[in-house]
Motif scaffolding. Sequence first.
Motif, PDB file in Angstrom:
ATOM      1  N   ALA A   1      -5.334   7.158   0.259  1.00 58.95           N
ATOM      2  CA  ALA A   1      -4.578   6.102   0.936  1.00 58.95           C
ATOM      3  C   ALA A   1      -5.395   4.852   1.220  1.00 58.95           C
ATOM      4  O   ALA A   1      -5.194   4.199   2.243  1.00 58.95           O
TER       5      ALA A   1
ATOM      6  N   ASN B   1      -9.316  11.105   0.890  1.00 58.19           N
ATOM      7  CA  ASN B   1      -7.935  10.654   1.028  1.00 58.19           C
ATOM      8  C   ASN B   1      -7.514   9.904  -0.221  1.00 58.19           C
ATOM      9  O   ASN B   1      -8.347   9.560  -1.067  1.00 58.19           O
TER      10      ASN B   1
ATOM     11  N   PHE C   1      -6.117   5.938  -4.782  1.00 57.53           N
ATOM     12  CA  PHE C   1      -4.739   6.431  -4.873  1.00 57.53           C
ATOM     13  C   PHE C   1      -4.400   6.930  -6.278  1.00 57.53           C
ATOM     14  O   PHE C   1      -3.479   7.737  -6.449  1.00 57.53           O
TER      15      PHE C   1
ATOM     16  N   LYS D   1      -8.465   4.346   2.145  1.00 59.27           N
ATOM     17  CA  LYS D   1      -9.281   4.390   3.354  1.00 59.27           C
ATOM     18  C   LYS D   1     -10.708   4.804   3.003  1.00 59.27           C
ATOM     19  O   LYS D   1     -10.908   5.721   2.210  1.00 59.27           O
TER      20      LYS D   1
ATOM     21  N   THR E   1       2.095   4.795  -3.206  1.00 64.23           N
ATOM     22  CA  THR E   1       2.303   6.241  -3.097  1.00 64.23           C
ATOM     23  C   THR E   1       3.605   6.673  -3.770  1.00 64.23           C
ATOM     24  O   THR E   1       3.829   7.867  -3.944  1.00 64.23           O
TER      25      THR E   1
ATOM     26  N   ARG F   1       0.831  -1.208   0.000  1.00 59.26           N
ATOM     27  CA  ARG F   1       0.000   0.000   0.000  1.00 59.26           C
ATOM     28  C   ARG F   1       0.860   1.250   0.000  1.00 59.26           C
ATOM     29  O   ARG F   1       0.566   2.212  -0.709  1.00 59.26           O
ATOM     30  N   LYS F   2       1.905   1.236   0.764  1.00 63.06           N
ATOM     31  CA  LYS F   2       2.798   2.400   0.800  1.00 63.06           C
ATOM     32  C   LYS F   2       3.525   2.553  -0.533  1.00 63.06           C
ATOM     33  O   LYS F   2       3.772   3.674  -0.998  1.00 63.06           O
TER      34      LYS F   2
END
Length: 309
Positions: free
Chosen positions: A251, A249, A184, A253, A149, A145-146
């Motif tokens: 991210a 967001n 994202f 969420k 980004t 997930r990170k």
Amino acid sequence: MRPISPELHRRAFLAAGLATMTAGGASAAAQPFFKRHGLLIGIQLYTLAPDAAKDLEGTLKAVAGVGYRSIELQGLLGRSGVQMRAALDAAGVTCASIHVQGRGQLDGDLAKLADDLSAIGVKYAVMPSPLVSNQQIQAAGGDWRKALTLLTADDWKANADFLNEKAVVLAKSGIKLGYHNHNFEFAPLGSTNGMEILFEKTDPALVTFEIDVGWVAAAGLDPATLLQRYKGRVSLMHVKDIKSETQPNFALKMDPTEVGSGKLPWTTLLPAAYAAGVRGFYVEQEPPFARPRIEAARISHDFLAGLKA
């Protein structure tokens, strides 16, 4: 008694015809959205992923019992195309769309994949997330997930190239390749974002899109505006709702809920999607669930079945 003139006959005939047409139009408008357009209410099997992993056949029969007749698969779940088709047929449901991963499926034996999908009756193969390099995952400490980004504009262009390349091969088997968004993709990259790049750099004749309106809303955007902007490029939609407390967001969420229990304006959103070219509608709900997943699926189905939009 004076005879009725031909002109009066004509006027009476036209008036009766107009009344019939008006009544017919009113009757059609009074029908629920899906019935009026002759569309199936579908479900993405990810909504019941744990159940399907334990008992695919039982889960398919359960969703058919709710009223769903169209299934979008979350991969082949360890079955061959022939085996999956048998399970679908036994439950009395069809599958025109399936999610296939970029790594391990689209970058593998496409001829075999196409054979499996054709056996099922699939018309759309949808990549549900972008390609992320091992280096990016490592740089993110192993957190996928990170790593999302860390994607750059060039990474999104590479994903568009990948989609174009694989779409050419699948098209030979009558299967159209698509891409499914989360939130994202809408994170700013200068004056653009990942989603804009995918739309701009993929070939409209080869690559289509499945818009997940719940994730679009979670990004703080208006799904209807997005659909209008890309009219003709979107064939499929995830019918997903979110609670009003969801904060915008990029991210991954959201605060999920059953369709009709959240903040999305379905009476205007569904017609906007239809006008943009969407013909495949699939309910999908993210965890956590407040009730058994099959009951959540039932609530969403029944809301949509009766929705006049």
